[in-house]
Design a protein around this motif. Structure first.
Motif, PDB file in Angstrom:
ATOM      1  N   GLN A  46      10.518 100.237  84.128  1.00  0.00           N
ATOM      2  CA  GLN A  46      11.261 100.061  85.112  1.00  0.00           C
ATOM      3  C   GLN A  46      10.497  99.353  86.368  1.00  0.00           C
ATOM      4  N   ASP A  98       4.750 105.628  89.280  1.00  0.00           N
ATOM      5  CA  ASP A  98       6.521 105.778  89.432  1.00  0.00           C
ATOM      6  C   ASP A  98       6.290 107.333  88.948  1.00  0.00           C
ATOM      7  N   LEU A 123      14.190 106.902  93.618  1.00  0.00           N
ATOM      8  CA  LEU A 123      14.809 105.596  92.852  1.00  0.00           C
ATOM      9  C   LEU A 123      15.859 106.055  91.727  1.00  0.00           C
ATOM     10  N   ARG A 144       1.441 102.066  94.181  1.00  0.00           N
ATOM     11  CA  ARG A 144       2.464 102.166  93.847  1.00  0.00           C
ATOM     12  C   ARG A 144       3.256 103.102  92.364  1.00  0.00           C
ATOM     13  N   ARG A 165      13.705 109.972  88.907  1.00  0.00           N
ATOM     14  CA  ARG A 165      12.626 108.831  88.787  1.00  0.00           C
ATOM     15  C   ARG A 165      12.527 108.607  90.607  1.00  0.00           C
ATOM     16  N   LYS A 168       2.073 101.303  88.802  1.00  0.00           N
ATOM     17  CA  LYS A 168       2.715 100.258  89.011  1.00  0.00           C
ATOM     18  C   LYS A 168       1.842  99.286  89.663  1.00  0.00           C
ATOM     19  N   LEU A 204       9.651 104.861  82.054  1.00  0.00           N
ATOM     20  CA  LEU A 204       8.480 104.708  83.643  1.00  0.00           C
ATOM     21  C   LEU A 204       8.342 103.385  82.932  1.00  0.00           C
ATOM     22  N   GLN A 225       9.330 107.096  93.349  1.00  0.00           N
ATOM     23  CA  GLN A 225       8.552 106.264  93.699  1.00  0.00           C
ATOM     24  C   GLN A 225       7.626 107.048  94.320  1.00  0.00           C
TER      25      GLN A 225
END
Length: 158
Positions: free
Chosen positions: A157, A60, A99, A58, A111, A54, A154, A113
């Motif tokens: 989000q 996911d 998450l 980060r 999901r 992301k 993914l 993180q």
């Protein structure tokens, strides 16, 4: 011998894991490692369809919701991810939080993180990595198959 690169993804890793060029990584495997109840390393395998960076700190990931790997992540909150391919070999160590127990649009997976805590590079100058782990598909991937659907969700989000 591995060396610490930092606590964020490199630009090249960010691009590689963004999901924007997933077709170029079709058939490549990303090993991940958690710790089981007895403290043993527990390996699992992802494809590039199950992980999305992301930003530089980060990622996911989508993991089968009832798997040992998902349960290990819930219990320990830690993961190691291995990105190995021709000319590259990185280890990402991170803290994990769940998450979604059932990911929106793909309820078979949870999901998680990953917050990058440490990035290591392990590439010997005189022993270059020439490939990572790979798989082959019996048929071409269709745009609507489950893995492609997971990747879309993914990436969508926040």
């Amino acid at each position: 011998m591995s060396k610490i690169v930092g606590s964020v993804l490199t630009d090249a890793l960010l691009m590689r894991l963004s999901g924007s060029a997933v077709a170029s990584h079709e058939g490549k495997i990303i090993p991940i490692f958690t710790l089981d109840d007895a403290g043993w390393p527990h390996p699992a395998l992802l494809s590039y369809y199950e992980i999305v960076a992301k930003n530089i700190s980060r990622l996911d990931i989508a993991i089968w919701k009832d798997s040992s790997t998902a349960n290990n992540l819930r219990r320990t909150g830690k993961i190691s991810v291995m990105i190995t391919d021709n000319g590259i070999n990185f280890y990402i160590k991170g803290a994990v939080q769940e998450l979604e127990a059932e990911m929106t649009g793909a309820p078979q997976v949870s999901r998680f993180q990953i917050t990058v805590e440490q990035l290591l590079e392990d590439q010997e100058p005189n022993a270059q990595i020439t490939s990572g782990m790979t798989y082959s598909r019996a048929s071409a991937r269709e745009a609507n198959d489950f893995a492609a659907k997971v990747l879309r969700h993914l990436r969508e989000q926040s």
